[in-house]
Design a protein around this motif. Structure first.
Motif, PDB file in Angstrom:
ATOM      1  N   VAL B 120      -8.290  11.802  13.484  1.00  0.00           N
ATOM      2  CA  VAL B 120      -8.276  10.423  13.979  1.00  0.00           C
ATOM      3  C   VAL B 120      -8.468   9.467  12.804  1.00  0.00           C
ATOM      4  O   VAL B 120      -9.348   9.679  11.977  1.00  0.00           O
ATOM      5  N   ASN B 121      -7.639   8.448  12.719  1.00  0.00           N
ATOM      6  CA  ASN B 121      -7.788   7.487  11.619  1.00  0.00           C
ATOM      7  C   ASN B 121      -7.558   6.072  12.126  1.00  0.00           C
ATOM      8  O   ASN B 121      -7.069   5.868  13.233  1.00  0.00           O
ATOM      9  N   ASN B 122      -7.915   5.120  11.289  1.00  0.00           N
ATOM     10  CA  ASN B 122      -7.725   3.717  11.645  1.00  0.00           C
ATOM     11  C   ASN B 122      -6.883   3.012  10.577  1.00  0.00           C
ATOM     12  O   ASN B 122      -7.072   1.840  10.291  1.00  0.00           O
ATOM     13  N   LEU B 123      -5.955   3.752   9.999  1.00  0.00           N
ATOM     14  CA  LEU B 123      -5.075   3.157   8.995  1.00  0.00           C
ATOM     15  C   LEU B 123      -4.094   2.200   9.649  1.00  0.00           C
ATOM     16  O   LEU B 123      -3.665   2.420  10.785  1.00  0.00           O
ATOM     17  N   ARG B 124      -3.720   1.164   8.909  1.00  0.00           N
ATOM     18  CA  ARG B 124      -2.792   0.172   9.412  1.00  0.00           C
ATOM     19  C   ARG B 124      -1.745  -0.132   8.342  1.00  0.00           C
ATOM     20  O   ARG B 124      -1.994   0.036   7.142  1.00  0.00           O
ATOM     21  N   GLU B 127      -1.953  -1.741   4.430  1.00  0.00           N
ATOM     22  CA  GLU B 127      -3.231  -1.422   3.802  1.00  0.00           C
ATOM     23  C   GLU B 127      -3.006  -0.769   2.458  1.00  0.00           C
ATOM     24  O   GLU B 127      -2.013  -0.082   2.230  1.00  0.00           O
ATOM     25  N   ARG B 180      -9.647   4.730   1.199  1.00  0.00           N
ATOM     26  CA  ARG B 180      -9.326   3.328   1.493  1.00  0.00           C
ATOM     27  C   ARG B 180      -9.822   2.470   0.332  1.00  0.00           C
ATOM     28  O   ARG B 180     -10.893   2.732  -0.227  1.00  0.00           O
ATOM     29  N   ASN B 184     -13.352  -6.778  -2.115  1.00  0.00           N
ATOM     30  CA  ASN B 184     -13.948  -7.942  -1.469  1.00  0.00           C
ATOM     31  C   ASN B 184     -14.803  -8.755  -2.427  1.00  0.00           C
ATOM     32  O   ASN B 184     -15.312  -8.244  -3.422  1.00  0.00           O
ATOM     33  N   ARG B 204     -18.174  -2.763   1.622  1.00  0.00           N
ATOM     34  CA  ARG B 204     -17.439  -3.788   2.357  1.00  0.00           C
ATOM     35  C   ARG B 204     -18.051  -5.166   2.074  1.00  0.00           C
ATOM     36  O   ARG B 204     -17.368  -6.166   2.077  1.00  0.00           O
TER      37      ARG B 204
END
Lengths: 211, 290
Positions: B120-124, B127, B180, B184, B204
């Motif tokens: 499961v990943n949350n890559l978009r 990115e 990732r 920032n 972050r």
């Protein structure tokens, strides 16, 4: 609107419309307050209208993790904490089969589960798996061979959902709720804090300028 | 305008009869002091574009440096350093975080390279990710921008607008990690606020601290691989009152030069105890501030 954009809007309420890297507010602190205010706003909305908006709901597949299993009669899955809607309901909308068409029955505690399994009618007639949510885990009884669990709901910390990208995805909140969130945070904390002069002199000596 | 011509303006301001009071070396020293004071004064009141225009030669933005152990020197004492550092405006810090719950199962030998992952990943899309330890298709290792195909695969591109595809150079054999990229802006970390749990830096929400002659980037336990700094630099050179060749207006805008001249006459007046000149020059300096 992403979470960082919401944070920026909240901070600007107390700093005259400007966000700088010298803001008196810690970004992580504001982030936590936003999660709290969102939960409170949703709770207030639900108590009034008895419904939840689809914009607040997050859905993901929780995979089977053999490292966290602690019994053979149930399958354990990690689950984030749902918000509390009222005395009877929390934020879980759907917990069940990953095909999204078999919802498992929620039982609130192990005594209730025991009654289901003992009652002469329910122990034979019900084939639908049941689940209990406790301490960050969902235990599914009735089918220990499940390899994936689809969980859908409104969660207290949206960033804890594995498939949520807090830098890119919109924060799961509707537009009308954004206003309420900012209102809650501003009235309960930002307004109070912005009225007090911060101690900006870094000499480990507290200076009280608020006379 | 050359340094010698500027020197004549200074002589006019303080009355030429007094100019023999200073040797060229002393004069240059006073010019240097005036320059630093004027720039610092403008920096302290940097709230309008007009003020920023005066310092356009000294304001540096998006300057990239590679820190060592999350630190960079602010003097020339050691490397790496920001050799012309004067004052800090903003700093942005780049960190990598390995996405633990996914692993690469294929990196296709085509254009663009298609990466297949498990987990499961949350890559978009769009990115920035860092891929490492891919064996076989070595072109898949590096820093890229991704275009999501589905929840388990994505294409690799070299640019953020996803127009330059990455070309494969071999068949995939094994391995591969995805990290990732976090890049920032940092908040300042002050010593008397370290007690606050919310002051703890994360990749972050990174923080910076100016201490021990260095710019330090927090969190220290995660390796910062790059910083981008906006800062006020020291002048590339100070005006030489005897020089007749260098055009100083290429570095010092004319209005800044007149501000320096006013500060020079004010400092000169203090040194020679000329009250009238001091008051006159002080009034000019206040007028310049607007």
């Amino acid at each position: 609107m992403t979470l960082r954009e919401v944070i920026s809007q909240v901070i600007k309420l107390g700093s005259g419309g400007v966000l700088t890297d010298e803001t008196r507010y810690d970004l992580r602190d504001i982030e936590d307050r936003i999660h709290f205010a969102r939960a409170l706003a949703i709770q207030n909305y639900f108590s009034e209208k008895k419904r939840i908006s689809s914009e607040w709901i997050q859905t993901y597949n929780s995979p089977f993790d053999s490292n966290i299993q602690s019994g053979v009669k149930f399958a354990r899955f990690k689950a984030p904490s749902p918000i509390v809607l009222d005395s009877y309901r929390d934020g879980f909308v759907y917990v069940g089969d990953s095909s999204n068409n078999i919802a498992y029955r929620r039982v609130n505690n192990r005594a209730e589960l025991s009654n289901y399994n003992s009652h002469r009618y329910t122990k034979l007639s019900s084939n639908v798996p049941k689940f209990i949510y406790e301490n960050g885990y969902i235990d599914v009884y009735g089918n220990s061979m499940i390899k994936e669990l689809l969980i859908s709901g409104v969660f207290s910390n949206p960033t804890s959902i594995p498939n949520y990208n807090q830098d890119v995805d919109n924060y799961p909140v509707s537009d009308d709720l954004i206003i309420q969130i900012k209102d809650i945070i501003f009235k309960t904390s930002v307004n109070v804090e912005s009225g007090r002069t911060p101690d900006l002199i870094s000499n480990s000596n507290e200076v009280n300028n608020n006379k | 305008m050359t340094g010698a011509e500027f020197s004549e303006i200074l002589d006019d301001k303080v009355d030429k009869a007094y100019s023999a009071f200073y040797s060229p070396v002393e004069k240059n020293r006073l010019i240097q002091e005036s320059t630093i004071k004027t720039i610092q004064d403008i920096y302290r009141n940097l709230d309008v574009q007009e003020e920023r225009d005066k310092l356009f030669s000294f304001i540096k933005t998006n300057s990239v440096f590679i820190p060592v152990s999350n630190s960079i020197f602010l003097t020339n004492t050691a490397s790496p350093n920001i050799s012309d550092y004067s004052n800090l405006f903003a700093v942005k810090a780049k960190f990598l975080q390995k996405i633990e719950n996914i692993k690469i199962t294929n990196a296709s030998n085509e254009t663009p390279i298609k990466i297949t992952v498990q987990g499961v990943n949350n890559l978009r899309s769009y990115e920035n990710v860092q891929i490492s330890n891919v064996n076989g298709n070595f072109a898949a290792n590096g820093s890229f921008f991704i275009k999501i195909i589905n929840e388990n695969s994505f294409y690799l591109y070299s640019d953020k607008s996803l127009t330059i595809p990455v070309v494969g150079n071999g068949d995939y054999l094994s391995g591969g990690d995805v990290s990732r990229v976090f890049y920032n802006f940092c908040e300042q970390l002050l010593s008397d606020r370290k007690i606050d749990p919310y002051s703890l830096a994360t990749i972050r929400y990174p923080r910076f601290e100016v201490a021990n002659q260095k710019l330090k980037i927090y969190p220290l336990e995660d390796s910062c691989i790059e910083i981008s700094v906006d800062y006020l630099s020291t002048p590339p050179y100070y005006i030489d009152s005897s020089d007749s060749s260098i055009n100083i207006e290429e570095v010092y805008p004319i209005d800044l030069l007149y501000d320096i001249a006013d500060t020079y006459s004010n400092l000169f007046a203090q040194n020679v105890k000329d009250a009238e000149l001091f008051n006159t020059s002080f009034t000019e300096i206040q007028k310049n501030k607007g």
